[in-house]
Write a protein that holds these residues in place. Structure first.
Motif, PDB file in Angstrom:
ATOM      1  N   GLY A   1     -19.286   5.225  -4.091  1.00  0.00           N
ATOM      2  CA  GLY A   1     -20.086   4.258  -3.362  1.00  0.00           C
ATOM      3  C   GLY A   1     -19.428   2.901  -3.163  1.00  0.00           C
ATOM      4  O   GLY A   1     -20.065   1.977  -2.682  1.00  0.00           O
ATOM      5  N   GLN A   2     -18.163   2.756  -3.524  1.00  0.00           N
ATOM      6  CA  GLN A   2     -17.479   1.474  -3.375  1.00  0.00           C
ATOM      7  C   GLN A   2     -16.230   1.651  -2.522  1.00  0.00           C
ATOM      8  O   GLN A   2     -15.608   2.700  -2.524  1.00  0.00           O
ATOM      9  N   ARG A   3     -15.865   0.580  -1.796  1.00  0.00           N
ATOM     10  CA  ARG A   3     -14.644   0.611  -1.002  1.00  0.00           C
ATOM     11  C   ARG A   3     -13.427   0.489  -1.902  1.00  0.00           C
ATOM     12  O   ARG A   3     -13.377  -0.372  -2.766  1.00  0.00           O
ATOM     13  N   VAL A   4     -12.456   1.356  -1.677  1.00  0.00           N
ATOM     14  CA  VAL A   4     -11.211   1.324  -2.426  1.00  0.00           C
ATOM     15  C   VAL A   4     -10.080   1.378  -1.405  1.00  0.00           C
ATOM     16  O   VAL A   4     -10.088   2.239  -0.522  1.00  0.00           O
ATOM     17  N   PRO A   5      -9.116   0.443  -1.462  1.00  0.00           N
ATOM     18  CA  PRO A   5      -8.025   0.491  -0.484  1.00  0.00           C
ATOM     19  C   PRO A   5      -7.242   1.790  -0.591  1.00  0.00           C
ATOM     20  O   PRO A   5      -7.043   2.321  -1.680  1.00  0.00           O
ATOM     21  N   LYS A   6      -6.821   2.313   0.564  1.00  0.00           N
ATOM     22  CA  LYS A   6      -5.993   3.516   0.550  1.00  0.00           C
ATOM     23  C   LYS A   6      -4.658   3.178  -0.090  1.00  0.00           C
ATOM     24  O   LYS A   6      -4.133   2.078   0.104  1.00  0.00           O
ATOM     25  N   PRO A   7      -4.119   4.108  -0.853  1.00  0.00           N
ATOM     26  CA  PRO A   7      -2.794   3.830  -1.408  1.00  0.00           C
ATOM     27  C   PRO A   7      -1.783   3.760  -0.272  1.00  0.00           C
ATOM     28  O   PRO A   7      -1.643   4.699   0.497  1.00  0.00           O
ATOM     29  N   GLY A   8      -1.152   2.641  -0.149  1.00  0.00           N
ATOM     30  CA  GLY A   8      -0.199   2.447   0.941  1.00  0.00           C
ATOM     31  C   GLY A   8       1.223   2.509   0.441  1.00  0.00           C
ATOM     32  O   GLY A   8       1.486   2.656  -0.745  1.00  0.00           O
ATOM     33  N   ASN A   9       2.119   2.396   1.362  1.00  0.00           N
ATOM     34  CA  ASN A   9       3.526   2.398   0.985  1.00  0.00           C
ATOM     35  C   ASN A   9       4.155   1.080   1.413  1.00  0.00           C
ATOM     36  O   ASN A   9       5.234   1.053   1.964  1.00  0.00           O
ATOM     37  N   ARG A  10       3.442  -0.014   1.153  1.00  0.00           N
ATOM     38  CA  ARG A  10       3.969  -1.336   1.489  1.00  0.00           C
ATOM     39  C   ARG A  10       5.040  -1.710   0.477  1.00  0.00           C
ATOM     40  O   ARG A  10       4.866  -1.554  -0.722  1.00  0.00           O
ATOM     41  N   ILE A  11       6.142  -2.194   0.999  1.00  0.00           N
ATOM     42  CA  ILE A  11       7.245  -2.645   0.152  1.00  0.00           C
ATOM     43  C   ILE A  11       7.309  -4.159   0.259  1.00  0.00           C
ATOM     44  O   ILE A  11       7.550  -4.702   1.338  1.00  0.00           O
ATOM     45  N   ASN A  12       7.034  -4.839  -0.842  1.00  0.00           N
ATOM     46  CA  ASN A  12       7.098  -6.301  -0.885  1.00  0.00           C
ATOM     47  C   ASN A  12       8.440  -6.732  -1.436  1.00  0.00           C
ATOM     48  O   ASN A  12       8.910  -6.205  -2.439  1.00  0.00           O
ATOM     49  N   ASN A  13       9.052  -7.700  -0.782  1.00  0.00           N
ATOM     50  CA  ASN A  13      10.338  -8.232  -1.215  1.00  0.00           C
ATOM     51  C   ASN A  13      10.145  -9.580  -1.911  1.00  0.00           C
ATOM     52  O   ASN A  13       9.147 -10.258  -1.679  1.00  0.00           O
ATOM     53  N   PRO A  14      11.093  -9.966  -2.753  1.00  0.00           N
ATOM     54  CA  PRO A  14      10.955 -11.229  -3.498  1.00  0.00           C
ATOM     55  C   PRO A  14      10.855 -12.468  -2.596  1.00  0.00           C
ATOM     56  O   PRO A  14      10.257 -13.455  -2.979  1.00  0.00           O
ATOM     57  N   ASP A  15      11.410 -12.400  -1.378  1.00  0.00           N
ATOM     58  CA  ASP A  15      11.361 -13.571  -0.495  1.00  0.00           C
ATOM     59  C   ASP A  15      10.035 -13.694   0.261  1.00  0.00           C
ATOM     60  O   ASP A  15       9.833 -14.616   1.028  1.00  0.00           O
ATOM     61  N   GLY A  16       9.096 -12.762   0.043  1.00  0.00           N
ATOM     62  CA  GLY A  16       7.794 -12.817   0.688  1.00  0.00           C
ATOM     63  C   GLY A  16       7.666 -11.907   1.896  1.00  0.00           C
ATOM     64  O   GLY A  16       6.586 -11.767   2.451  1.00  0.00           O
ATOM     65  N   SER A  17       8.736 -11.288   2.305  1.00  0.00           N
ATOM     66  CA  SER A  17       8.663 -10.361   3.436  1.00  0.00           C
ATOM     67  C   SER A  17       8.156  -9.006   2.950  1.00  0.00           C
ATOM     68  O   SER A  17       8.206  -8.695   1.768  1.00  0.00           O
ATOM     69  N   TRP A  18       7.635  -8.209   3.879  1.00  0.00           N
ATOM     70  CA  TRP A  18       7.161  -6.877   3.520  1.00  0.00           C
ATOM     71  C   TRP A  18       7.303  -5.915   4.693  1.00  0.00           C
ATOM     72  O   TRP A  18       7.471  -6.314   5.834  1.00  0.00           O
ATOM     73  N   ARG A  19       7.233  -4.627   4.393  1.00  0.00           N
ATOM     74  CA  ARG A  19       7.320  -3.556   5.390  1.00  0.00           C
ATOM     75  C   ARG A  19       6.335  -2.469   4.971  1.00  0.00           C
ATOM     76  O   ARG A  19       6.257  -2.110   3.793  1.00  0.00           O
ATOM     77  N   GLU A  20       5.597  -1.947   5.952  1.00  0.00           N
ATOM     78  CA  GLU A  20       4.584  -0.943   5.661  1.00  0.00           C
ATOM     79  C   GLU A  20       4.596   0.112   6.755  1.00  0.00           C
ATOM     80  O   GLU A  20       4.685  -0.214   7.932  1.00  0.00           O
ATOM     81  N   GLU A  21       4.515   1.375   6.365  1.00  0.00           N
ATOM     82  CA  GLU A  21       4.433   2.477   7.317  1.00  0.00           C
ATOM     83  C   GLU A  21       3.124   3.211   7.092  1.00  0.00           C
ATOM     84  O   GLU A  21       2.746   3.480   5.952  1.00  0.00           O
TER      85      GLU A  21
END
Length: 94
Positions: free
Chosen positions: A49-69
Motif C-alpha cells: 500500500g505504499q509507493r516504493v521507487p523502482k530499483p534503477g540503474n543510476r550511476i552517480n559520480n563524485p563530481d555530481g554528474s549521473w547517468r541512468e538507463e
C-alpha cells in the motif's frame, strides 16, 4: 493488579517479537519487487500500500554528474546530467 500488568507486558513483548520477525521479509520483498505492483508508465511500485521507487540503474559520480538507463517498451531511454547541470535525454530503439 499484578496479573493485569504481567499480561499486558507479555502481550507487548509478543507484539514486538512479531514485528521484528516481519521486518526481514518486508525488506526482502521491497528490494526484489516480489509481490509489488508497478503501474504502467510510472517509475514506482506499490508494495504493502505504499509507493516504493523502482530499483534503477543510476550511476552517480563524485563530481555530481549521473547517468541512468531505463526501458520503455522496445526502447532504452538514457538520461544524463553533467556536473555543470546540462541534462541530456536520448532514446535508442532496436
Amino acid at each position: 493488579m499484578r496479573t493485569l500488568m504481567s499480561t499486558t507486558l507479555a502481550a507487548a513483548l509478543a507484539a514486538a517479537g512479531f514485528g521484528l520477525a516481519a521486518l526481514p521479509g518486508t525488506a526482502a520483498a521491497q528490494s526484489s519487487g516480489q509481490g509489488c505492483v508497478s503501474p504502467p508508465g510510472l517509475n514506482y511500485m506499490i508494495c504493502n500500500g505504499q509507493r516504493v521507487p523502482k530499483p534503477g540503474n543510476r550511476i552517480n559520480n563524485p563530481d555530481g554528474s549521473w547517468r541512468e538507463e531505463s526501458k520503455q517498451g522496445n526502447c532504452i531511454v538514457v538520461r544524463e546530467k553533467t556536473a555543470t547541470g546540462e541534462f541530456k535525454e536520448s532514446r535508442r530503439c532496436d
